[in-house]
Motif scaffolding. Structure first.
Motif, PDB file in Angstrom:
ATOM      1  N   ARG A 194       0.723  -0.907  -0.035  1.00 53.45           N
ATOM      2  CA  ARG A 194      -0.386  -0.163   0.125  1.00 53.45           C
ATOM      3  C   ARG A 194       0.610   1.271   0.066  1.00 53.45           C
ATOM      4  O   ARG A 194       0.470   2.472  -0.800  1.00 53.45           O
ATOM      5  CB  ARG A 194      -0.635   0.066   1.015  1.00 53.45           C
TER       6      ARG A 194
ATOM      7  N   SER B  64     -18.064   0.071  -4.677  1.00 56.12           N
ATOM      8  CA  SER B  64     -18.273  -0.561  -3.713  1.00 56.12           C
ATOM      9  C   SER B  64     -18.773  -1.366  -4.046  1.00 56.12           C
ATOM     10  O   SER B  64     -19.939  -1.856  -5.129  1.00 56.12           O
ATOM     11  CB  SER B  64     -18.818  -0.619  -2.394  1.00 56.12           C
TER      12      SER B  64
ATOM     13  N   ALA C 199      -7.472   4.596  -2.029  1.00 55.91           N
ATOM     14  CA  ALA C 199      -7.863   4.062  -1.852  1.00 55.91           C
ATOM     15  C   ALA C 199      -8.579   3.376  -1.516  1.00 55.91           C
ATOM     16  O   ALA C 199     -10.036   3.304  -2.593  1.00 55.91           O
ATOM     17  CB  ALA C 199      -8.427   5.665  -0.751  1.00 55.91           C
TER      18      ALA C 199
ATOM     19  N   THR D  24     -11.463   0.813   1.122  1.00 53.84           N
ATOM     20  CA  THR D  24     -11.321  -0.172   2.194  1.00 53.84           C
ATOM     21  C   THR D  24     -12.572  -1.199   2.450  1.00 53.84           C
ATOM     22  O   THR D  24     -13.160  -1.314   1.543  1.00 53.84           O
ATOM     23  CB  THR D  24     -11.727   0.707   3.878  1.00 53.84           C
TER      24      THR D  24
ATOM     25  N   ALA E  60     -15.419  -2.453   5.164  1.00 54.67           N
ATOM     26  CA  ALA E  60     -16.786  -2.422   5.999  1.00 54.67           C
ATOM     27  C   ALA E  60     -17.634  -3.484   6.203  1.00 54.67           C
ATOM     28  O   ALA E  60     -18.589  -3.558   5.038  1.00 54.67           O
ATOM     29  CB  ALA E  60     -17.319  -0.262   5.753  1.00 54.67           C
TER      30      ALA E  60
END
Length: 125
Positions: free
Chosen positions: A70, A92, A121, A123, A125
């Motif tokens: 990363r 997403s 970026a 992530t 969730a």
């Protein structure tokens, strides 16, 4: 002496720098299959990377080095002209977990990219 073997006879491992180089090459060339990438690397890049692991060993290394990957990806990304673009997009997708329910029980993977497709970026969730 065989490439990748130390004088003590122990097999040398792929270094972190070699791993980063291989994974960045794979990403930049758009190869999505790790098995296909390793076949290509063994056939064409063996002289540059004499200690290429087999697939099970290679699958584990990028997971262990995720933080390093990363950081390198972000460093390379910030050095491009598309990073300063003022329009980024977000997408997403669900990452399912096994469930007998008709409802979604799992994670969503969120990804932020530039308009040119450069990852900024991500992530879970």
């Amino acid at each position: 002496m065989h490439p990748g073997v130390r004088s003590s006879g122990m097999l040398r491992e792929l270094t972190d720098a070699e791993l980063v180089t291989l994974t960045m090459m794979q990403a930049m060339l758009g190869v999505t299959s790790e098995a296909g990438w390793l076949r290509h690397a063994h056939a064409h890049l063996r002289h540059l990377f004499p200690c290429l692991p087999k697939l099970p060993g290679y699958n584990k290394r990028p997971c262990k080095a995720a933080k390093l990957l990363r950081r390198v990806t972000r460093t390379l990304a910030t050095d491009t002209s598309v990073w300063s673009n003022d329009v980024w997009i977000l997408d997403s997708t669900p990452v399912d977990c096994a469930s007998h329910s008709r409802f979604f029980w799992g994670f969503r993977l969120h990804l932020v990219c530039t308009l040119q497709g450069l990852p900024v970026a991500f992530t879970l969730a």
